[in-house]
Design a protein around this motif. Structure first.
Motif, short mmCIF file in Angstrom:
data_model
loop_
_atom_site.label_atom_id
_atom_site.label_comp_id
_atom_site.label_asym_id
_atom_site.label_seq_id
_atom_site.Cartn_x
_atom_site.Cartn_y
_atom_site.Cartn_z
N UNK A 10 0.80 -1.22 0.00
CA UNK A 10 0.00 0.00 0.00
C UNK A 10 0.84 1.28 0.00
N UNK A 11 1.90 1.39 0.82
CA UNK A 11 2.69 2.64 0.76
C UNK A 11 3.28 2.90 -0.62
N UNK A 12 3.75 1.86 -1.30
CA UNK A 12 4.32 2.06 -2.63
C UNK A 12 3.24 2.45 -3.62
N UNK A 13 2.08 1.78 -3.54
CA UNK A 13 0.97 2.13 -4.44
C UNK A 13 0.46 3.53 -4.14
N UNK A 14 0.45 3.90 -2.87
CA UNK A 14 0.01 5.24 -2.49
C UNK A 14 0.90 6.30 -3.10
N UNK A 15 2.21 6.08 -3.07
CA UNK A 15 3.14 7.05 -3.67
C UNK A 15 2.92 7.14 -5.17
N UNK A 16 2.70 6.00 -5.81
CA UNK A 16 2.47 5.99 -7.25
C UNK A 16 1.17 6.70 -7.60
N UNK A 17 0.13 6.43 -6.83
CA UNK A 17 -1.16 7.08 -7.06
C UNK A 17 -1.06 8.58 -6.81
N UNK A 18 -0.40 8.98 -5.73
CA UNK A 18 -0.25 10.40 -5.43
C UNK A 18 0.52 11.11 -6.54
N UNK A 19 1.57 10.48 -7.05
CA UNK A 19 2.34 11.10 -8.13
C UNK A 19 1.51 11.21 -9.41
N UNK A 20 0.73 10.19 -9.70
CA UNK A 20 -0.13 10.24 -10.89
C UNK A 20 -1.14 11.37 -10.75
N UNK A 21 -1.70 11.55 -9.56
CA UNK A 21 -2.66 12.63 -9.33
C UNK A 21 -1.97 13.99 -9.47
N UNK A 22 -0.77 14.13 -8.92
CA UNK A 22 -0.03 15.39 -9.04
C UNK A 22 0.23 15.71 -10.51
N UNK A 23 0.67 14.71 -11.26
CA UNK A 23 0.95 14.92 -12.68
C UNK A 23 -0.32 15.33 -13.43
N UNK A 24 -1.42 14.68 -13.11
CA UNK A 24 -2.69 15.00 -13.76
C UNK A 24 -3.13 16.42 -13.42
N UNK A 25 -3.05 16.79 -12.16
CA UNK A 25 -3.44 18.14 -11.74
C UNK A 25 -2.53 19.18 -12.39
N UNK A 26 -1.23 18.92 -12.41
CA UNK A 26 -0.31 19.86 -13.05
C UNK A 26 -0.66 20.09 -14.52
N UNK A 27 -1.10 19.03 -15.19
CA UNK A 27 -1.42 19.16 -16.61
C UNK A 27 -2.77 19.84 -16.84
N UNK A 28 -3.56 19.99 -15.78
CA UNK A 28 -4.90 20.57 -15.93
C UNK A 28 -5.11 21.80 -15.06
N UNK A 29 -4.06 22.49 -14.68
CA UNK A 29 -4.19 23.65 -13.80
C UNK A 29 -5.09 24.74 -14.37
N UNK A 30 -5.18 24.85 -15.67
CA UNK A 30 -6.00 25.89 -16.29
C UNK A 30 -7.47 25.49 -16.39
N UNK A 31 -7.80 24.24 -16.11
CA UNK A 31 -9.20 23.79 -16.20
C UNK A 31 -10.04 24.41 -15.10
N UNK A 32 -11.17 24.96 -15.49
CA UNK A 32 -12.05 25.60 -14.50
C UNK A 32 -12.75 24.58 -13.61
N UNK A 33 -12.83 23.32 -14.04
CA UNK A 33 -13.51 22.30 -13.24
C UNK A 33 -12.53 21.47 -12.40
N UNK A 34 -11.33 21.97 -12.21
CA UNK A 34 -10.34 21.27 -11.40
C UNK A 34 -10.81 21.22 -9.95
#
Length: 65
Positions: A10-34
């Protein structure tokens, strides 16, 4: 495994999931529905699981887990 109990992966998967979410948010910072629900929808996980992933990442980073 009982619900809510973490195993060794779980800790390793959590880090992977958190990084994927960060990457996704970074790529969508301009989206008004973020919002917290957007990355959880995109990654097919609940908002609660996403929060737990970030918590697990912080605990690991601080050496508390």
């Amino acid at each position: 495994m009982p619900r809510g109990k973490a195993d060794g992966t779980e800790p390793r998967l959590g880090r992977t999931l958190a990084q994927a979410a960060k990457d996704l948010v970074d790529s969508r910072l301009a989206d008004s529905d973020l919002s917290p629900s957007m990355p959880s929808r995109e990654l097919s996980v609940s908002v609660r699981k996403l929060h737990r992933a970030f918590t697990a990442t912080e605990v690991h980073r601080r050496g508390l887990g």
